[in-house]
Each structure stands twice: as structure tokens, then as C-alpha cells.
Design a protein around this motif. Structure first.
Motif, PDB file in Angstrom:
ATOM      1  N   ASP A   1       0.838  -1.201   0.000  1.00 49.01           N
ATOM      2  CA  ASP A   1       0.000   0.000   0.000  1.00 49.01           C
ATOM      3  C   ASP A   1       0.872   1.249   0.000  1.00 49.01           C
ATOM      4  O   ASP A   1       2.087   1.194   0.179  1.00 49.01           O
ATOM      5  CB  ASP A   1      -0.902   0.025   1.248  1.00 49.01           C
ATOM      6  CG  ASP A   1      -1.876  -1.148   1.270  1.00 49.01           C
ATOM      7  OD1 ASP A   1      -2.068  -1.765   0.216  1.00 49.01           O
ATOM      8  OD2 ASP A   1      -2.432  -1.435   2.348  1.00 49.01           O
ATOM      9  N   GLY A   2       0.245   2.407  -0.195  1.00 50.05           N
ATOM     10  CA  GLY A   2       0.934   3.676   0.016  1.00 50.05           C
ATOM     11  C   GLY A   2       1.079   3.858   1.520  1.00 50.05           C
ATOM     12  O   GLY A   2       0.180   4.393   2.189  1.00 50.05           O
ATOM     13  N   ILE A   3       2.203   3.407   2.055  1.00 45.35           N
ATOM     14  CA  ILE A   3       2.339   3.253   3.505  1.00 45.35           C
ATOM     15  C   ILE A   3       2.176   4.585   4.233  1.00 45.35           C
ATOM     16  O   ILE A   3       1.386   4.704   5.173  1.00 45.35           O
ATOM     17  CB  ILE A   3       3.700   2.613   3.842  1.00 45.35           C
ATOM     18  CG1 ILE A   3       3.742   1.187   3.295  1.00 45.35           C
ATOM     19  CG2 ILE A   3       3.940   2.612   5.345  1.00 45.35           C
ATOM     20  CD1 ILE A   3       5.103   0.529   3.399  1.00 45.35           C
ATOM     21  N   VAL A   4       2.937   5.588   3.835  1.00 43.28           N
ATOM     22  CA  VAL A   4       2.890   6.864   4.545  1.00 43.28           C
ATOM     23  C   VAL A   4       1.496   7.460   4.471  1.00 43.28           C
ATOM     24  O   VAL A   4       0.932   7.911   5.489  1.00 43.28           O
ATOM     25  CB  VAL A   4       3.937   7.838   3.975  1.00 43.28           C
ATOM     26  CG1 VAL A   4       3.800   9.210   4.623  1.00 43.28           C
ATOM     27  CG2 VAL A   4       5.347   7.284   4.193  1.00 43.28           C
ATOM     28  N   GLU A   5       0.908   7.457   3.294  1.00 45.08           N
ATOM     29  CA  GLU A   5      -0.431   8.034   3.125  1.00 45.08           C
ATOM     30  C   GLU A   5      -1.457   7.291   3.968  1.00 45.08           C
ATOM     31  O   GLU A   5      -2.345   7.905   4.579  1.00 45.08           O
ATOM     32  CB  GLU A   5      -0.831   7.996   1.647  1.00 45.08           C
ATOM     33  CG  GLU A   5      -0.012   8.892   0.739  1.00 45.08           C
ATOM     34  CD  GLU A   5       1.362   8.308   0.421  1.00 45.08           C
ATOM     35  OE1 GLU A   5       1.606   7.117   0.743  1.00 45.08           O
ATOM     36  OE2 GLU A   5       2.200   9.046  -0.129  1.00 45.08           O
ATOM     37  N   ARG A   6      -1.329   5.973   4.012  1.00 45.38           N
ATOM     38  CA  ARG A   6      -2.280   5.180   4.790  1.00 45.38           C
ATOM     39  C   ARG A   6      -2.151   5.460   6.279  1.00 45.38           C
ATOM     40  O   ARG A   6      -3.153   5.614   6.981  1.00 45.38           O
ATOM     41  CB  ARG A   6      -2.032   3.688   4.502  1.00 45.38           C
ATOM     42  CG  ARG A   6      -2.945   2.746   5.261  1.00 45.38           C
ATOM     43  CD  ARG A   6      -4.372   2.844   4.786  1.00 45.38           C
ATOM     44  NE  ARG A   6      -5.217   1.908   5.517  1.00 45.38           N
ATOM     45  CZ  ARG A   6      -6.394   2.198   6.029  1.00 45.38           C
ATOM     46  NH1 ARG A   6      -6.873   3.439   5.918  1.00 45.38           N
ATOM     47  NH2 ARG A   6      -7.103   1.289   6.654  1.00 45.38           N
ATOM     48  N   VAL A   7      -0.920   5.561   6.777  1.00 43.53           N
ATOM     49  CA  VAL A   7      -0.715   5.849   8.199  1.00 43.53           C
ATOM     50  C   VAL A   7      -1.226   7.246   8.539  1.00 43.53           C
ATOM     51  O   VAL A   7      -1.869   7.453   9.580  1.00 43.53           O
ATOM     52  CB  VAL A   7       0.768   5.692   8.578  1.00 43.53           C
ATOM     53  CG1 VAL A   7       1.047   6.270   9.961  1.00 43.53           C
ATOM     54  CG2 VAL A   7       1.171   4.217   8.533  1.00 43.53           C
ATOM     55  N   LEU A   8      -0.953   8.207   7.685  1.00 43.12           N
ATOM     56  CA  LEU A   8      -1.451   9.564   7.937  1.00 43.12           C
ATOM     57  C   LEU A   8      -2.979   9.574   7.956  1.00 43.12           C
ATOM     58  O   LEU A   8      -3.597  10.272   8.780  1.00 43.12           O
ATOM     59  CB  LEU A   8      -0.911  10.528   6.880  1.00 43.12           C
ATOM     60  CG  LEU A   8       0.593  10.810   6.950  1.00 43.12           C
ATOM     61  CD1 LEU A   8       1.017  11.719   5.805  1.00 43.12           C
ATOM     62  CD2 LEU A   8       0.965  11.435   8.288  1.00 43.12           C
ATOM     63  N   ASP A   9      -3.594   8.802   7.074  1.00 38.97           N
ATOM     64  CA  ASP A   9      -5.053   8.723   7.059  1.00 38.97           C
ATOM     65  C   ASP A   9      -5.570   8.110   8.361  1.00 38.97           C
ATOM     66  O   ASP A   9      -6.564   8.586   8.943  1.00 38.97           O
ATOM     67  CB  ASP A   9      -5.499   7.896   5.861  1.00 38.97           C
ATOM     68  CG  ASP A   9      -7.016   7.775   5.774  1.00 38.97           C
ATOM     69  OD1 ASP A   9      -7.694   8.813   5.647  1.00 38.97           O
ATOM     70  OD2 ASP A   9      -7.525   6.636   5.850  1.00 38.97           O
ATOM     71  N   LEU A  10      -4.896   7.070   8.847  1.00 40.55           N
ATOM     72  CA  LEU A  10      -5.322   6.401  10.081  1.00 40.55           C
ATOM     73  C   LEU A  10      -5.131   7.277  11.317  1.00 40.55           C
ATOM     74  O   LEU A  10      -5.770   7.046  12.350  1.00 40.55           O
ATOM     75  CB  LEU A  10      -4.536   5.098  10.261  1.00 40.55           C
ATOM     76  CG  LEU A  10      -4.895   3.949   9.309  1.00 40.55           C
ATOM     77  CD1 LEU A  10      -3.835   2.847   9.379  1.00 40.55           C
ATOM     78  CD2 LEU A  10      -6.277   3.382   9.644  1.00 40.55           C
ATOM     79  N   THR A  11      -4.246   8.247  11.224  1.00 41.10           N
ATOM     80  CA  THR A  11      -3.956   9.113  12.381  1.00 41.10           C
ATOM     81  C   THR A  11      -4.533  10.514  12.207  1.00 41.10           C
ATOM     82  O   THR A  11      -4.102  11.446  12.891  1.00 41.10           O
ATOM     83  CB  THR A  11      -2.440   9.207  12.604  1.00 41.10           C
ATOM     84  OG1 THR A  11      -1.815   9.722  11.419  1.00 41.10           O
ATOM     85  CG2 THR A  11      -1.846   7.852  12.937  1.00 41.10           C
ATOM     86  N   GLY A  12      -5.489  10.654  11.314  1.00 40.03           N
ATOM     87  CA  GLY A  12      -6.127  11.955  11.119  1.00 40.03           C
ATOM     88  C   GLY A  12      -5.177  13.009  10.576  1.00 40.03           C
ATOM     89  O   GLY A  12      -5.360  14.203  10.842  1.00 40.03           O
ATOM     90  N   GLY A  13      -4.162  12.568   9.830  1.00 39.71           N
ATOM     91  CA  GLY A  13      -3.214  13.496   9.221  1.00 39.71           C
ATOM     92  C   GLY A  13      -2.061  13.899  10.121  1.00 39.71           C
ATOM     93  O   GLY A  13      -1.128  14.579   9.666  1.00 39.71           O
TER      94      GLY A  13
END
Length: 365
Positions: free
Chosen positions: A238-250
């Protein structure tokens, strides 16, 4: 029982090739501080796999016996052989042991840091064709050198857990300590879903993290991460960084922990970390050069810490951890079905293919 003069061992003679079952001599004289043990259990580590494959190599290392996470029953000891806490070690005792240190170099004396010892010795770095021959886990018997830090093991900690504590367990706990631990309620990202990453996922959850995200593959390992307390998992494809930022509300994560070692890990860790976040690098052992976005490190005012393996104190804490949290996680999910020395090569291959998290070798089988 009579003291054996030789031992059967699974010897690595060529990278990427099957291990050879070989009879190795054992020292006939136990010097002060030394011990001879019968190996009860060895759990294989990612480092064993990297050495077998040749990804981790150094001149003159072969032939060698792999295995640096092990538990042994003491057969005999030299004079004045004690554990790291000063307890006598009797015949029949169950012990684990950490790497040896010299006690004389700058790292030992000035830094007072065993992992910085200039002559730090792992059992698996001993060639099997020179004295003392068998010092590692994939053998029926092993010679525990005098300066190896030894621990008497409590009965309530199973062999597999105690063996894992000798490297994977202590490595993870040292990393948490080096980076300052987990602030209650913090978001923690664990990069990697091998044994270290899965154990770190559990430690983060038990340490009071508010959100734990584990990044890795394959899906079966990420399922274990969920069992060990991950609130969310992210596939490496997956797009790892983008996915983590999405999971943490940016916002990103307050703590990012590298147990993966891929060339992209540093860049991704910086991208996933929040302002004034902390990053600890543990798994990046490969020689490949990986760029790090220093501008983002400066702009986010990040703290980046390296953590190298662990010492006897970390090993002791890992044993205490398993004692304290024995019933809190299904730790046995980390381990495969025990096999004998003749099947060790197949289990290393299985780990290399990511089909097994942590192989278990019982040389008594």
C-alpha cells in the motif's frame, strides 16, 4: 551423565545451501567461568536467515553453527562459573546466555556499555573448525565461553520464550528503552511484521499506547499483529505513509519503530512521524545506502535513535517481561512446531519465504 567429547551439529558451509549434519569435537577442559550444556531449544532469528542466505556476511565466517537464541541444560562447569547475578550454576540447571564481552575495552570500561565491546563475541561468529568448535544453538551440545553472560532461568518461562528473550525479546525491549518508552495514549507505528515487529506490537499495546499500527506482510503475519494488539495493519504494497497519515487523522505517529530494514524504511519513518516525533532504528542491518530526508527531520524536529541488539540487562528484563505478561498475549503463536537438527535447513528456508515467524529446533529430537 558422562561428559560428551563431541556433538552433532548442523553446520553452514556455503551461503544458501543445505546445512550439513557434522560431528564436532567438544573441549575436554572446562576453564574457569565456562559451561558445557545440552541444548534444549533454539529459536531461529532473522539474523540466522540473513547469514544463511548471504545477505549478512563477513570474511572467514564459514563454516559455522547458526543459532544465537537458545536454552541449555548444564552438563558440567569450570571452576567459579556463575550467572550474571553471581549465583552458582549447578549441573542440571537450565540457563540462557548472552554474547561474551571482554571487560577491558573502551566500550566496556569507559562507556560501560556491553553492546559497544570491541571484542563482543556471539556464539554463531565462532568458526566450527577451530576451538571451541560448537558454541551456538544448532548443535546437541554447546560450549558456553567464560565471558558469556549467563542467566539461570525461572521454571515458569517456557524454553521457547526464554530462547527468544535472548535476542528478539531483549532487542525489542532495549529499543523501547533507548527511545524513551511509550507515552500513555500515544500512537505507535511498528515497521515490520517479523518476530521483532510482532513482539514490539504487543509491547506497545501492553505499554499503554492509544493506537498501534503495524506495517508489514504477508497477511498471515498481519493477522497475528492484530491478535497482539494492533488497531490497524498496513500492507507493505500500500501507500504506507499516506495510509498511516489517514489512520492518524493526518497527524502521524509520536513513535515510529523500524524492525523491517528495507531501504525505504527511513524515508517512510520520517514521513509517518508527527511533529517532534521519535524514531528508533533497529532493523536496518543491510549495507545498502538509503537516503534520509534531512529537511523533514529538521522541519519536524524529529528525534532519531539507533538501537543495537541488547545486553545481559535487556535479556534479564525480557525474561521478567515474559514472566509478568505470560497470560496477556498468545506468545506461542510466534513459534513453529519443534523439529530436530536434520530439519533445521527446511525451517530456515520456510522463514526465508516468510512462511514461518520463528522456527524452533530441538536438537534432542
Amino acid at each position: 551423565m558422562p561428559i560428551p567429547t563431541s556433538t552433532r551439529a548442523a553446520v553452514l558451509t556455503d551461503h544458501g545451501e543445505p546445512l550439513r549434519l557434522t560431528e564436532l569435537p567438544l573441549p575436554d577442559d572446562l576453564t574457569p567461568g565456562a559451561a558445557l550444556v545440552r541444548i534444549r531449544c533454539a529459536t531461529l532469528c532473522g539474523t540466522d536467515v540473513e547469514i544463511w542466505s548471504g545477505r549478512m556476511s563477513f570474511p572467514g565466517m564459514l563454516p559455522m553453527v547458526l543459532g544465537h537464541e537458545m536454552v541449555g541444560e548444564v552438563i558440567a562447569t569450570g571452576p567459579d562459573t556463575r550467572d550474571a547475578l553471581g549465583h552458582d550454576i549447578p549441573a542440571g540447571a537450565r540457563i540462557g546466555w548472552s554474547e561474551s564481552t571482554c571487560g577491558e575495552c573502551h566500550g566496556c570500561v569507559i562507556l560501560r556499555e556491553p553492546v559497544a565491546c570491541a571484542r563482543r563475541g556471539y556464539g554463531f561468529r565462532q568458526r566450527s573448525d577451530t576451538f571451541p568448535y560448537a558454541t551456538a544453538g544448532l548443535s546437541e551440545y554447546a560450549y558456553v565461553v567464560p565471558r558469556a553472560a549467563k542467566l539461570l532461568l525461572p521454571d515458569r518461562v517456557p524454553d521457547t520464550w526464554a530462547a527468544m528473550a535472548g535476542c528478539a525479546g531483549k532487542t525489542v525491549l532495549r529499543a523501547f528503552d533507548r527511545v524513551g518508552g511509550v507515552r500513555p495514549g500515544a500512537t505507535v507505528v511498528v515497521q515490520g511484521s517479523g518476530a521483532l515487529g510482532l513482539f514490539a506490537t504487543a509491547v506497545a499495546r501492553l505499554s499503554g499506547a492509544g493506537q498501534v499500527i503495524t506495517v508489514g506482510a504477508p497477511a498471515a503475519r498481519l493477522a497475528v499483529a492484530t491478535k497482539f494488539g494492533a488497531d490497524a495493519v498496513v500492507e507493505v504494497a500500500d501507500g504506507i505513509v499516506e495510509r498511516v497519515l489517514d489512520l492518524t487523522g493526518g497527524r502521524g505517529a509520536e513513535l515510529v519503530m523500524d524492525f523491517a530494514g528495507a531501504p525505504s524504511v527511513g524515508r517512510e519513518a520520517v514521513g509517518m512521524a508527527t511533529q517532534r516525533g521519535r524514531i528508533v532504528i533497529v532493523g536496518s542491518t543491510a549495507p545498502a545506502v538509503a537516503p534520509l530526508p534531512l529537511g523533514a527531520v529538521m522541519g519536524k524536529e524529529l528525534t532519531i535513535v539507533g538501537s543495537l541488539n541488547g545486553d545481559i540487562a535487556d535479556y534479564h528484563r525480557a525474561i521478567e517481561f515474559f514472566t509478568t505478561f505470560a497470560g496477556r498475549m498468545s506468545w506461542d503463536d510466534l513459534f513453529g512446531t519443534p523439529v530436530g537438527l536434520s530439519a533445521a535447513y527446511q525451517r530456515i528456508e520456510a522463514m526465508h519465504r516468510l512462511e514461518e515467524i520463528k522456527a524452533v529446533i530441538d536438537p534432542r529430537s
